[in-house]
Design an enzyme around this catalytic site. Sequence first.
Site: not given
Lengths: 345, 345, 345
Positions: A221, A242-244, A262
Amino acid sequence: MDLQLPMTAAALAQRFNGRLVGDGHREVCAVSALEHAGAGDLAFYQQKRFSETVRDLKDAVLLTTEELLVANEALTFVLVSNPQRIFGEVAATFNWYPRGDQRVDPLAKVEASAQVSPDVSVGAFSYVGNGSRIGKGTRILPHCYIGDDVQIGEDCIVFPRVVLNARVSIGNRVHIFSGTVVGSDGFGFLPTEAGLRAVPQIGTVEICDDVRIGANCTIDRATLGATRIGPGTKIDNLVHVGHNCQIGSHCILCAGTGLAGSVILEDEVILGGQVGLGDHVRVGRGAQIGSQGGTTTNLKGNQTYWGTPAVPVKESLSTFRFMKKLPDIWRRLARLESRLGEEPT
Amino acid sequence: MDLQLPMTAAALAQRFNGRLVGDGHREVCAVSALEHAGAGDLAFYQQKRFSETVRDLKDAVLLTTEELLVANEALTFVLVSNPQRIFGEVAATFNWYPRGDQRVDPLAKVEASAQVSPDVSVGAFSYVGNGSRIGKGTRILPHCYIGDDVQIGEDCIVFPRVVLNARVSIGNRVHIFSGTVVGSDGFGFLPTEAGLRAVPQIGTVEICDDVRIGANCTIDRATLGATRIGPGTKIDNLVHVGHNCQIGSHCILCAGTGLAGSVILEDEVILGGQVGLGDHVRVGRGAQIGSQGGTTTNLKGNQTYWGTPAVPVKESLSTFRFMKKLPDIWRRLARLESRLGEEPT
Amino acid sequence: MDLQLPMTAAALAQRFNGRLVGDGHREVCAVSALEHAGAGDLAFYQQKRFSETVRDLKDAVLLTTEELLVANEALTFVLVSNPQRIFGEVAATFNWYPRGDQRVDPLAKVEASAQVSPDVSVGAFSYVGNGSRIGKGTRILPHCYIGDDVQIGEDCIVFPRVVLNARVSIGNRVHIFSGTVVGSDGFGFLPTEAGLRAVPQIGTVEICDDVRIGANCTIDRATLGATRIGPGTKIDNLVHVGHNCQIGSHCILCAGTGLAGSVILEDEVILGGQVGLGDHVRVGRGAQIGSQGGTTTNLKGNQTYWGTPAVPVKESLSTFRFMKKLPDIWRRLARLESRLGEEPT
């Protein structure tokens, strides 16, 4: 509408608007790879280089094109414009996907405030949390964990033992294979006097329509906002997102690949197996990265890259060629030096 | 003590000993990334390079420092010394972690001789084996498997679908995310006349206080003794820790990294994503290895390494630079040879 | 036949036809690594380089060979021809594997038409689908999902939370560790006007006798036919085996390794950790590939390879040595040029 085997070659030809060549009474009971096709089998033949194989076969029914028709009286042919696609439609009747019961299994646990459409399947030992909504036609197979406030669209298949953590959102016709974990915490920490302290990961994950995620993947998330996987993107097994991360539409990510936080993949990016992309890397539309490649810098679209750090594949192949010549370079350099009376210091 | 949103900017300032600039009645209902902050949102601003972004915002409440205060009357500011940390505390109120019921779910199975503190949560479809002990405040979420004689400390969160095999030991405040398997067999075999025969893996795994392990990791038990993960160490997703590894305190292991057997990481080692370390490798205190790096030899502390085999990053970057010059070297060498009348054999 | 600790050194010597040196009344209650062995412990000593360690020990019982017998009156020795193997047999009595109940747990769900031998264990929260057959002595531990028409042989251990999807076939004495997913879809798509469309994956997976598969692996089903893992092959954690792979007998695949589709490993191939093999690659009998190596072309047998692309290890080590000399080559080349009055263009 539904295809039902066995059916005769003639019926098959009629069904798919193909031309029949050979014995129309021959029955198709199964599908087979070309080289193993025999009595009762349907196979397809779409590349000329397999013509020898076709010449040696007998008793089977073959899907092929007018152009590739081979003289072999021991075979029946159904001539169509796209043999592989028609073959796929027939093969799909042997699909192994659990059908589900279109009901909540008595051994499942669905919290009171979850909204489950009437024809949804929730398998044995599956859990659905409060406030979650599951659209019609979706199958939640056994052993799944659906946290609170999860949105799942229509006609999805959530294979056994998938985890969809709280608040994640899944589109329509999404397939998620076993063992995958969606919406676990992103990996972010702040150094404090008392050691590393987790940055709260309170964003979510948004998985768009027609996405396919393989087995044992992890899709984290976002810290804030949403990690997003665009429509039609296909992800293999053991992939980490990974996140974002923002993944575009119609991308392909092969097994073992990992995206740090990201990362942005524009549309139609293809990543080979075990590729690694660093934080905040952006990969342009239509770019491809060969297996085991890695980068921490942005890559432009519509090119193929390879190596760590990833460079255009022409460059990396050239570098590999020259690397093999290093012993030769070394020897020749020493020879020149010796000829010129240089000390090789 | 607990933070409860919504709250006014004034209340927020008072709570965190901050200075209020602007409209103290403005309400904070949510947290947001800086670039998306609007009415009802709290965001933080800690780096000068985002000052343009701040100038364009309105209606939001911003945590920032005295030094970074920007003239923007459309915003309310709360000035504190560490905006990101305060923001984190507010953000944490939106945490998605399942709270648990502080009881054993009727659909869980806890063996008779397990000792579960009264306020422990054991979720639906979770299993707790004989002789296991679970400390107070710990949440075992649904679908977990806790084998026999497992020790779990206080205030841990064991996310849905974690496997903790027999005899492993978990400290306090440990978080283990979904799909992770702790205490599976190490990978060791002896050749015999009848093929490979597994070396019994009868050691255990010891996970110390404040460790965090991501999703779908595998932490193997030791052959003898214990595989150990030191206090405060943070592990990302899909990480493999082989049998008998000794990981120090406050290490960071990013996603996809794999440690073969008996690897030693001293304290505060940082491994990037997809790093691979061979059997018995020792990595010194504070060393860092860049993503996709690998080594089968020991690395000294307080240095950054990269590449396979991993070398100090300065060296590997220099090598990469020179590799790009190989075509040039080749050409120039040939030119010298030709000038000197050498045969390029 | 079964070994029962504690037992005296004398009884141990008799049991394994060993020669006793020292106090035969000394009791063995546990096994230990050599360096930690003390009172009540059994350890083994098989390599001369640990002779110093042995000299410093006391109170333990040591398995060693006649040749390695050390003068240390504080120890009791049992002299055998293969200390490590005997040690392994004693160590195995401390095995952590859940024993199972030899029955179907009341909290499991076994479909009506599944055939489960009378002494099979099916653990709590496990599911067994229609038409599946499980051979005698096999343990299905908790939280497993066994789809429809799965065949499982005798004396297998299916650890908690394994997924065996419909129609896969498992031999005898197979061990599959937690989190592994067998028989998920292979990763194959056809481009269509409406985006990528999955090629139906209707083949199966055949896992032969004595195979061992670690935790959180993914073994995909074949498109047609079967993905096959040959007898005696051992697979570590987090390994991906793509659709239609044919893995020979007695191979070893270390953690994090990934095989794309239709890879062929002949017998006795050894792959290190994080190795990646491309589609249709064939690796010859007895070949070894070092960790993080990768290839998209075939490799001959009985050689050791390393690097990406993988080349014989001698070659890759030589290349690495010369790569370190690149700055030196550069400097020397420039010196020659300057001496000859060349412009370094």
